[in-house]
Design a protein around this motif. Sequence first.
Motif, PDB file in Angstrom:
ATOM      1  N   THR A  20       0.841  -1.196   0.000  1.00  0.00           N
ATOM      2  CA  THR A  20       0.000   0.000   0.000  1.00  0.00           C
ATOM      3  C   THR A  20       0.875   1.244   0.000  1.00  0.00           C
ATOM      4  O   THR A  20       1.995   1.233   0.513  1.00  0.00           O
ATOM      5  CB  THR A  20      -0.945   0.044   1.217  1.00  0.00           C
ATOM      6  OG1 THR A  20      -0.154   0.194   2.388  1.00  0.00           O
ATOM      7  CG2 THR A  20      -1.804  -1.205   1.301  1.00  0.00           C
ATOM      8  N   SER A  21       0.361   2.300  -0.554  1.00  0.00           N
ATOM      9  CA  SER A  21       1.134   3.537  -0.686  1.00  0.00           C
ATOM     10  C   SER A  21       1.491   4.150   0.661  1.00  0.00           C
ATOM     11  O   SER A  21       2.447   4.915   0.754  1.00  0.00           O
ATOM     12  CB  SER A  21       0.374   4.542  -1.543  1.00  0.00           C
ATOM     13  OG  SER A  21      -0.873   4.848  -0.947  1.00  0.00           O
ATOM     14  N   ALA A  22       0.780   3.808   1.718  1.00  0.00           N
ATOM     15  CA  ALA A  22       1.070   4.355   3.045  1.00  0.00           C
ATOM     16  C   ALA A  22       2.297   3.709   3.685  1.00  0.00           C
ATOM     17  O   ALA A  22       2.766   4.173   4.719  1.00  0.00           O
ATOM     18  CB  ALA A  22      -0.141   4.175   3.957  1.00  0.00           C
ATOM     19  N   CYS A  23       2.827   2.666   3.063  1.00  0.00           N
ATOM     20  CA  CYS A  23       3.961   1.929   3.636  1.00  0.00           C
ATOM     21  C   CYS A  23       5.315   2.323   3.062  1.00  0.00           C
ATOM     22  O   CYS A  23       6.339   1.872   3.563  1.00  0.00           O
ATOM     23  CB  CYS A  23       3.776   0.432   3.410  1.00  0.00           C
ATOM     24  SG  CYS A  23       2.373  -0.261   4.274  1.00  0.00           S
ATOM     25  N   CYS A  24       5.339   3.125   2.001  1.00  0.00           N
ATOM     26  CA  CYS A  24       6.613   3.416   1.343  1.00  0.00           C
ATOM     27  C   CYS A  24       6.456   4.624   0.424  1.00  0.00           C
ATOM     28  O   CYS A  24       5.370   5.152   0.266  1.00  0.00           O
ATOM     29  CB  CYS A  24       7.055   2.203   0.532  1.00  0.00           C
ATOM     30  SG  CYS A  24       5.935   1.810  -0.816  1.00  0.00           S
ATOM     31  N   HIS A  25       7.566   5.026  -0.175  1.00  0.00           N
ATOM     32  CA  HIS A  25       7.530   6.046  -1.215  1.00  0.00           C
ATOM     33  C   HIS A  25       7.345   5.331  -2.553  1.00  0.00           C
ATOM     34  O   HIS A  25       7.958   4.292  -2.792  1.00  0.00           O
ATOM     35  CB  HIS A  25       8.839   6.844  -1.233  1.00  0.00           C
ATOM     36  CG  HIS A  25       8.966   7.786  -0.097  1.00  0.00           C
ATOM     37  ND1 HIS A  25       9.429   7.410   1.144  1.00  0.00           N
ATOM     38  CD2 HIS A  25       8.678   9.103   0.000  1.00  0.00           C
ATOM     39  CE1 HIS A  25       9.432   8.452   1.944  1.00  0.00           C
ATOM     40  NE2 HIS A  25       8.964   9.491   1.287  1.00  0.00           N
ATOM     41  N   SER A  26       6.511   5.894  -3.405  1.00  0.00           N
ATOM     42  CA  SER A  26       6.263   5.325  -4.731  1.00  0.00           C
ATOM     43  C   SER A  26       6.596   6.368  -5.788  1.00  0.00           C
ATOM     44  O   SER A  26       6.294   7.553  -5.612  1.00  0.00           O
ATOM     45  CB  SER A  26       4.790   4.923  -4.888  1.00  0.00           C
ATOM     46  OG  SER A  26       4.418   3.971  -3.923  1.00  0.00           O
ATOM     47  N   VAL A  27       7.219   5.927  -6.870  1.00  0.00           N
ATOM     48  CA  VAL A  27       7.491   6.805  -8.015  1.00  0.00           C
ATOM     49  C   VAL A  27       6.624   6.316  -9.168  1.00  0.00           C
ATOM     50  O   VAL A  27       6.634   5.133  -9.502  1.00  0.00           O
ATOM     51  CB  VAL A  27       8.985   6.781  -8.398  1.00  0.00           C
ATOM     52  CG1 VAL A  27       9.228   7.626  -9.648  1.00  0.00           C
ATOM     53  CG2 VAL A  27       9.847   7.281  -7.240  1.00  0.00           C
ATOM     54  N   LEU A 165       4.898   9.702  -4.737  1.00  0.00           N
ATOM     55  CA  LEU A 165       3.776   9.623  -3.815  1.00  0.00           C
ATOM     56  C   LEU A 165       4.358   9.192  -2.473  1.00  0.00           C
ATOM     57  O   LEU A 165       4.897   8.089  -2.358  1.00  0.00           O
ATOM     58  CB  LEU A 165       2.727   8.614  -4.306  1.00  0.00           C
ATOM     59  CG  LEU A 165       1.508   8.419  -3.405  1.00  0.00           C
ATOM     60  CD1 LEU A 165       0.695   9.713  -3.289  1.00  0.00           C
ATOM     61  CD2 LEU A 165       0.642   7.283  -3.943  1.00  0.00           C
ATOM     62  N   ALA A 166       4.286  10.070  -1.474  1.00  0.00           N
ATOM     63  CA  ALA A 166       4.849   9.791  -0.154  1.00  0.00           C
ATOM     64  C   ALA A 166       3.870   8.989   0.689  1.00  0.00           C
ATOM     65  O   ALA A 166       2.662   8.982   0.424  1.00  0.00           O
ATOM     66  CB  ALA A 166       5.187  11.112   0.549  1.00  0.00           C
ATOM     67  N   PRO A 167       4.372   8.328   1.734  1.00  0.00           N
ATOM     68  CA  PRO A 167       3.480   7.576   2.621  1.00  0.00           C
ATOM     69  C   PRO A 167       2.392   8.440   3.261  1.00  0.00           C
ATOM     70  O   PRO A 167       1.331   7.941   3.605  1.00  0.00           O
ATOM     71  CB  PRO A 167       4.427   7.011   3.682  1.00  0.00           C
ATOM     72  CG  PRO A 167       5.767   6.988   3.049  1.00  0.00           C
ATOM     73  CD  PRO A 167       5.773   8.150   2.091  1.00  0.00           C
ATOM     74  N   ASP A 168       2.652   9.747   3.409  1.00  0.00           N
ATOM     75  CA  ASP A 168       1.664  10.643   4.002  1.00  0.00           C
ATOM     76  C   ASP A 168       0.576  11.070   3.012  1.00  0.00           C
ATOM     77  O   ASP A 168      -0.303  11.860   3.344  1.00  0.00           O
ATOM     78  CB  ASP A 168       2.337  11.860   4.632  1.00  0.00           C
ATOM     79  CG  ASP A 168       3.039  12.770   3.627  1.00  0.00           C
ATOM     80  OD1 ASP A 168       2.907  12.573   2.397  1.00  0.00           O
ATOM     81  OD2 ASP A 168       3.756  13.696   4.075  1.00  0.00           O
TER      82      ASP A 168
END
Length: 190
Positions: A20-27, A165-168
Amino acid sequence: MRAPPLDERGLAREHVALVTSACCHSVLSPELDGRFAFERWSHGAQRYFDHDLLARPPKSYDAGWPVADAGVVDVVRADGARRGRVLVTTAPLERAGEVLVAARAAVVAMGGAGFDALVARTRRVWQLTALEPADGGPHGGTEESGSVELLVAAVLASTLLGPILAPDGALFGVKTARERLARMATRAPR
Protein backbone atom coordinates in the motif's frame (compact mmCIF):
# COMPACT_ATOMS: atom_id res chain seq x y z
CA MET A 1 9.84 -6.21 4.95
CA ARG A 2 12.35 -8.54 3.38
CA ALA A 3 14.00 -8.72 0.00
CA PRO A 4 12.68 -11.58 -2.14
CA PRO A 5 15.00 -14.39 -3.21
CA LEU A 6 16.76 -13.63 -6.49
CA ASP A 7 17.87 -15.96 -9.25
CA GLU A 8 21.33 -16.16 -10.83
CA ARG A 9 20.54 -13.12 -13.01
CA GLY A 10 19.51 -11.04 -9.97
CA LEU A 11 15.80 -11.18 -10.85
CA ALA A 12 13.08 -11.93 -8.29
CA ARG A 13 12.15 -15.63 -8.15
CA GLU A 14 8.78 -15.07 -6.47
CA HIS A 15 5.70 -13.14 -7.52
CA VAL A 16 6.36 -9.44 -6.88
CA ALA A 17 3.49 -7.48 -5.33
CA LEU A 18 3.37 -3.81 -4.53
CA VAL A 19 2.48 -2.71 -1.00
CA THR A 20 0.00 0.00 0.00
CA SER A 21 1.13 3.54 -0.69
CA ALA A 22 1.07 4.36 3.04
CA CYS A 23 3.96 1.93 3.64
CA CYS A 24 6.61 3.42 1.34
CA HIS A 25 7.53 6.05 -1.21
CA SER A 26 6.26 5.33 -4.73
CA VAL A 27 7.49 6.80 -8.02
CA LEU A 28 4.96 6.91 -10.86
CA SER A 29 6.90 6.42 -14.08
CA PRO A 30 5.76 7.09 -17.64
CA GLU A 31 8.20 4.39 -18.80
CA LEU A 32 6.95 0.83 -19.16
CA ASP A 33 10.49 -0.54 -18.98
CA GLY A 34 10.96 -2.49 -15.75
CA ARG A 35 14.73 -2.88 -15.88
CA PHE A 36 16.75 -1.62 -12.94
CA ALA A 37 18.93 0.98 -14.66
CA PHE A 38 21.55 1.14 -11.91
CA GLU A 39 24.12 2.89 -14.08
CA ARG A 40 21.67 5.67 -14.95
CA TRP A 41 20.37 5.88 -11.36
CA SER A 42 23.88 5.92 -9.90
CA HIS A 43 24.89 8.73 -12.26
CA GLY A 44 21.87 10.80 -11.16
CA ALA A 45 22.55 10.04 -7.47
CA GLN A 46 26.17 11.14 -7.79
CA ARG A 47 25.49 14.22 -9.88
CA TYR A 48 22.46 15.64 -8.08
CA PHE A 49 22.46 14.12 -4.59
CA ASP A 50 26.15 13.49 -3.72
CA HIS A 51 25.40 9.80 -3.11
CA ASP A 52 25.79 6.52 -4.94
CA LEU A 53 23.38 3.62 -5.38
CA LEU A 54 24.94 0.16 -5.48
CA ALA A 55 23.06 -2.89 -6.76
CA ARG A 56 23.01 -5.89 -4.42
CA PRO A 57 23.50 -8.07 -6.50
CA PRO A 58 23.70 -6.62 -10.02
CA LYS A 59 20.97 -7.64 -12.49
CA SER A 60 21.41 -9.21 -15.91
CA TYR A 61 18.78 -8.77 -18.62
CA ASP A 62 20.38 -10.99 -21.28
CA ALA A 63 17.14 -12.98 -21.63
CA GLY A 64 14.75 -10.01 -21.43
CA TRP A 65 13.26 -8.25 -18.44
CA PRO A 66 10.44 -9.39 -16.21
CA VAL A 67 7.03 -7.74 -15.93
CA ALA A 68 7.61 -7.11 -12.21
CA ASP A 69 10.82 -7.28 -10.21
CA ALA A 70 12.51 -6.40 -6.95
CA GLY A 71 16.04 -5.67 -5.89
CA VAL A 72 18.13 -4.09 -3.17
CA VAL A 73 20.29 -0.98 -3.34
CA ASP A 74 22.86 0.21 -0.86
CA VAL A 75 22.79 3.98 -0.47
CA VAL A 76 26.31 5.33 -0.01
CA ARG A 77 27.47 8.91 0.62
CA ALA A 78 30.24 10.42 -1.49
CA ASP A 79 32.67 9.85 1.42
CA GLY A 80 31.98 6.08 1.20
CA ALA A 81 29.81 5.78 4.32
CA ARG A 82 26.78 3.55 3.81
CA ARG A 83 23.54 5.26 4.84
CA GLY A 84 21.20 2.33 4.48
CA ARG A 85 19.68 -0.31 2.30
CA VAL A 86 16.47 0.05 0.30
CA LEU A 87 14.21 -2.55 -1.30
CA VAL A 88 13.13 -1.40 -4.76
CA THR A 89 10.01 -3.06 -6.16
CA THR A 90 8.44 -2.40 -9.53
CA ALA A 91 5.29 -3.49 -11.36
CA PRO A 92 3.23 -2.20 -14.26
CA LEU A 93 0.29 0.07 -13.63
CA GLU A 94 -2.21 -2.81 -13.87
CA ARG A 95 -0.80 -4.16 -10.59
CA ALA A 96 -0.79 -0.78 -8.85
CA GLY A 97 -4.49 -0.08 -8.30
CA GLU A 98 -4.28 1.24 -4.72
CA VAL A 99 -1.25 3.40 -5.52
CA LEU A 100 -3.05 4.94 -8.47
CA VAL A 101 -6.16 5.62 -6.36
CA ALA A 102 -4.00 7.35 -3.72
CA ALA A 103 -2.17 9.39 -6.38
CA ARG A 104 -5.46 10.53 -7.92
CA ALA A 105 -6.75 11.53 -4.48
CA ALA A 106 -3.58 13.57 -3.94
CA VAL A 107 -4.10 15.28 -7.31
CA VAL A 108 -7.67 16.22 -6.36
CA ALA A 109 -6.51 17.51 -2.95
CA MET A 110 -3.90 19.75 -4.56
CA GLY A 111 -6.19 20.99 -7.32
CA GLY A 112 -4.24 19.32 -10.13
CA ALA A 113 -1.23 21.64 -10.33
CA GLY A 114 -0.06 19.77 -13.44
CA PHE A 115 0.30 16.54 -11.53
CA ASP A 116 -2.98 15.32 -13.03
CA ALA A 117 -1.18 14.99 -16.38
CA LEU A 118 1.77 13.20 -14.76
CA VAL A 119 -0.46 10.68 -13.00
CA ALA A 120 -2.46 10.11 -16.21
CA ARG A 121 0.68 9.10 -18.12
CA THR A 122 1.87 6.59 -15.49
CA ARG A 123 2.74 3.17 -16.93
CA ARG A 124 4.81 1.66 -14.10
CA VAL A 125 5.19 2.12 -10.34
CA TRP A 126 8.46 1.85 -8.43
CA GLN A 127 8.29 1.49 -4.65
CA LEU A 128 11.09 2.17 -2.17
CA THR A 129 11.13 0.61 1.29
CA ALA A 130 13.98 1.01 3.77
CA LEU A 131 15.30 -2.38 4.86
CA GLU A 132 17.55 -1.00 7.57
CA PRO A 133 18.67 2.34 8.96
CA ALA A 134 22.23 3.62 8.72
CA ASP A 135 23.33 1.80 11.89
CA GLY A 136 22.63 -1.55 10.24
CA GLY A 137 19.89 -2.53 12.70
CA PRO A 138 16.34 -3.46 11.78
CA HIS A 139 14.17 -0.80 10.18
CA GLY A 140 12.37 1.02 12.91
CA GLY A 141 10.82 3.93 11.05
CA THR A 142 13.67 6.29 11.94
CA GLU A 143 14.01 9.60 10.18
CA GLU A 144 17.30 8.35 8.72
CA SER A 145 15.64 5.31 7.13
CA GLY A 146 12.82 7.52 5.82
CA SER A 147 15.34 9.91 4.32
CA VAL A 148 17.15 7.04 2.59
CA GLU A 149 13.85 5.90 1.03
CA LEU A 150 13.08 9.45 -0.05
CA LEU A 151 16.58 9.95 -1.46
CA VAL A 152 16.21 6.86 -3.69
CA ALA A 153 12.70 8.01 -4.67
CA ALA A 154 14.10 11.42 -5.66
CA VAL A 155 16.83 9.80 -7.76
CA LEU A 156 14.30 7.61 -9.55
CA ALA A 157 11.87 10.50 -10.01
CA SER A 158 14.62 12.62 -11.55
CA THR A 159 15.73 9.89 -13.96
CA LEU A 160 12.30 8.44 -14.78
CA LEU A 161 10.59 11.86 -14.91
CA GLY A 162 7.68 10.88 -12.68
CA PRO A 163 6.21 12.23 -9.44
CA ILE A 164 6.70 10.79 -5.96
CA LEU A 165 3.78 9.62 -3.81
CA ALA A 166 4.85 9.79 -0.15
CA PRO A 167 3.48 7.58 2.62
CA ASP A 168 1.66 10.64 4.00
CA GLY A 169 -0.38 10.86 0.77
CA ALA A 170 1.41 13.90 -0.65
CA LEU A 171 2.32 13.91 -4.33
CA PHE A 172 5.34 15.98 -5.38
CA GLY A 173 8.37 16.29 -7.61
CA VAL A 174 12.12 16.30 -7.10
CA LYS A 175 12.26 19.91 -5.82
CA THR A 176 9.90 19.13 -2.93
CA ALA A 177 11.78 15.88 -2.28
CA ARG A 178 14.99 17.91 -1.90
CA GLU A 179 13.22 20.29 0.50
CA ARG A 180 11.92 17.36 2.58
CA LEU A 181 15.39 15.80 2.66
CA ALA A 182 16.88 19.10 3.85
CA ARG A 183 14.30 19.34 6.65
CA MET A 184 15.03 15.75 7.69
CA ALA A 185 18.76 16.50 7.77
CA THR A 186 18.28 19.48 10.08
CA ARG A 187 16.12 17.41 12.46
CA ALA A 188 18.37 14.34 12.48
CA PRO A 189 20.33 13.77 15.71
CA ARG A 190 24.03 14.48 15.46
